[in-house]
Design a protein around this motif. Sequence first.
Motif, mmCIF file in Angstrom:
data_model
loop_
_atom_site.group_PDB
_atom_site.id
_atom_site.type_symbol
_atom_site.label_atom_id
_atom_site.label_comp_id
_atom_site.label_asym_id
_atom_site.label_seq_id
_atom_site.Cartn_x
_atom_site.Cartn_y
_atom_site.Cartn_z
ATOM 1 N N ILE A 1 0.763 -1.110 -0.274
ATOM 2 C CA ILE A 1 0.008 -0.058 0.409
ATOM 3 C C ILE A 1 0.579 1.400 -0.032
ATOM 4 N N LYS A 2 1.877 1.583 0.970
ATOM 5 C CA LYS A 2 2.938 2.490 0.736
ATOM 6 C C LYS A 2 3.796 2.077 1.440
ATOM 7 N N ASN A 3 5.011 2.751 0.494
ATOM 8 C CA ASN A 3 6.111 2.003 -0.321
ATOM 9 C C ASN A 3 7.463 2.681 -0.721
ATOM 10 N N GLU A 4 7.139 4.865 -0.421
ATOM 11 C CA GLU A 4 7.438 5.397 -1.678
ATOM 12 C C GLU A 4 8.803 6.065 -0.288
ATOM 13 N N LEU A 5 10.339 5.764 -0.775
ATOM 14 C CA LEU A 5 10.775 6.419 0.860
ATOM 15 C C LEU A 5 11.671 8.084 -0.641
ATOM 16 N N ILE A 6 12.504 8.442 0.372
ATOM 17 C CA ILE A 6 12.513 9.765 0.383
ATOM 18 C C ILE A 6 14.229 9.481 -0.047
ATOM 19 N N ASP A 7 14.484 10.417 -0.985
ATOM 20 C CA ASP A 7 16.179 10.157 -1.935
ATOM 21 C C ASP A 7 16.753 10.984 -1.395
ATOM 22 N N LEU A 8 17.814 10.458 -0.112
ATOM 23 C CA LEU A 8 18.325 11.939 0.667
ATOM 24 C C LEU A 8 19.300 12.746 -0.267
ATOM 25 N N ASN A 9 19.565 12.549 -1.792
ATOM 26 C CA ASN A 9 20.245 13.087 -2.873
ATOM 27 C C ASN A 9 19.031 13.905 -3.090
ATOM 28 N N THR A 10 17.937 14.113 -3.518
ATOM 29 C CA THR A 10 16.905 15.110 -2.998
ATOM 30 C C THR A 10 16.998 16.034 -2.204
ATOM 31 N N ILE A 11 17.137 16.274 -1.032
ATOM 32 C CA ILE A 11 16.107 16.503 -0.083
ATOM 33 C C ILE A 11 18.541 18.065 0.784
ATOM 34 N N ASP A 12 17.616 18.808 1.346
ATOM 35 C CA ASP A 12 19.105 19.655 1.745
ATOM 36 C C ASP A 12 19.316 19.175 2.882
ATOM 37 N N LEU A 13 20.638 18.307 2.889
ATOM 38 C CA LEU A 13 21.120 17.712 3.724
ATOM 39 C C LEU A 13 21.771 18.648 5.241
ATOM 40 N N ASN A 14 22.169 20.314 4.572
ATOM 41 C CA ASN A 14 22.678 20.437 5.847
ATOM 42 C C ASN A 14 21.781 21.619 6.232
ATOM 43 N N ALA A 15 20.368 20.852 5.810
ATOM 44 C CA ALA A 15 19.572 21.780 6.962
ATOM 45 C C ALA A 15 19.234 21.803 8.593
ATOM 46 N N ALA A 16 19.104 22.576 9.236
ATOM 47 C CA ALA A 16 18.754 22.187 10.381
ATOM 48 C C ALA A 16 18.166 21.339 10.497
ATOM 49 N N ALA A 17 16.517 20.443 9.755
ATOM 50 C CA ALA A 17 16.177 19.694 10.302
ATOM 51 C C ALA A 17 15.627 19.198 8.777
#
Length: 451
Positions: free
Chosen positions: A246-262
Amino acid sequence: MRKINMKILTILPFLMTCLVLCPSCSAFLEKKPDETIDIPESLEDLGGLMDSYAIMNNNYPLSSAVFSDDYYLATEDWQALASKEQRDSYIWEHEVDYRDIINSQYRSILFANTVLERIDQATVINQKDRENYNRIKGTAFFFRGYRNYMVAVHHSPHPKLVSGSDQGIPLRLKSSYSEPTVMSSLDQTYAQILTDLHASTSLLPNEPMIVSRPSKPAAYGMLAKVYLDLGRYSEALAYADSCLEIKNELIDLNTIDLNAAAPFPRFNKEVIFQARSATSPLLARTIGRIDTLLYSAYGDEDLRKKAFYVKNAKGWVEFKGDYDGRGNSSGYDFWGVLLPDIYLIKVECLARLGKFVDAKMTLKSLLEHRLLKNQSFPYELTPNEELLAIVLKERRKELIRKGCRWIDIRRLATDDMYKIESIRRLDDKTYRLTADKMYIPIPQSVLVFLK
């Protein structure tokens, strides 16, 4: 959030607080309830009880994070803690009084019991009412099973460590404070937890309006977690698969701001069900230092190293990968149901059942979202017999401060090959977490008024 009768939100927590916490409330318990108090009867009011975020989604036990080996305190910071209870928690003293947190679990159970007792009297006219009826009833079963599991994980021995006929937890299955509480065995405790979670699966929707509400994949995910904890790997695998269908979509860490505080917002797409613990000063960014061996386990190609951690001006590592959107200001443990956990449950169960090719493929599908883009899968040529050790290592790296490490410490305690040795060092003293300290007994004052 639905508007509900405010008298209910006032009287029910009050009743439970008096029941659990008051050391001199026997006179109160002997009094007949005020029959003029409004009792929820409509679907709207009953749904409002289940949507009470502060009661149903907050204040899950914090001892799972406090007792884990993912962080450490410097001796001077430990000595400076404000209370003896905080200092004792860090060194796994057995008699720490967590009555406020225990009360929060039973308050949520009280709300669930109220709904389960009254929902069949609610008016159901049309299909929309029927859908709401099913969702609300399924939600009540889910929360009762979930909260009882929280009490069991933190306040009773693990079933692998003692006989199943030994002490479980107080099971409250009625809303009335005058009804006796069943002091259950461990077998009875886990049977009730599984019964409630199973009951919720046929009633909950596939997609909730918001992930603070339980859903069918959340119930499947919780069943996978409980069955894994009990060592029932075939069942855990089946429910992990049901969740991922039903639910399986992961976050690709290549697409987020890794340096963000959160880096991870609240209600992000990996959250199947959102819940969090109470907070603890031991986990605050100015005190709790990430275990150096854990931090060094991430390779430079592993984006979790930046997404989960940051080095502060003093040179030690802080955790910032909180899934409640608070980053490194968080002193919480995330207690919801998360996709990465379900993926890793599936990998572990496949490995334990000898399905190594499928296990590697599932692990690869997770790590593709965690490693630098185009990075090769690091375990392609790993011998099959090493795969279980690898997935247990990946669980620690992926699921830090996500309500899993304490469960893993407990369930692996009898495994000579994979058991986790937890040690605290303060000056010249060494403290070890032994099997008899892997739960916090419910205070006698609580047991007396729950009976």
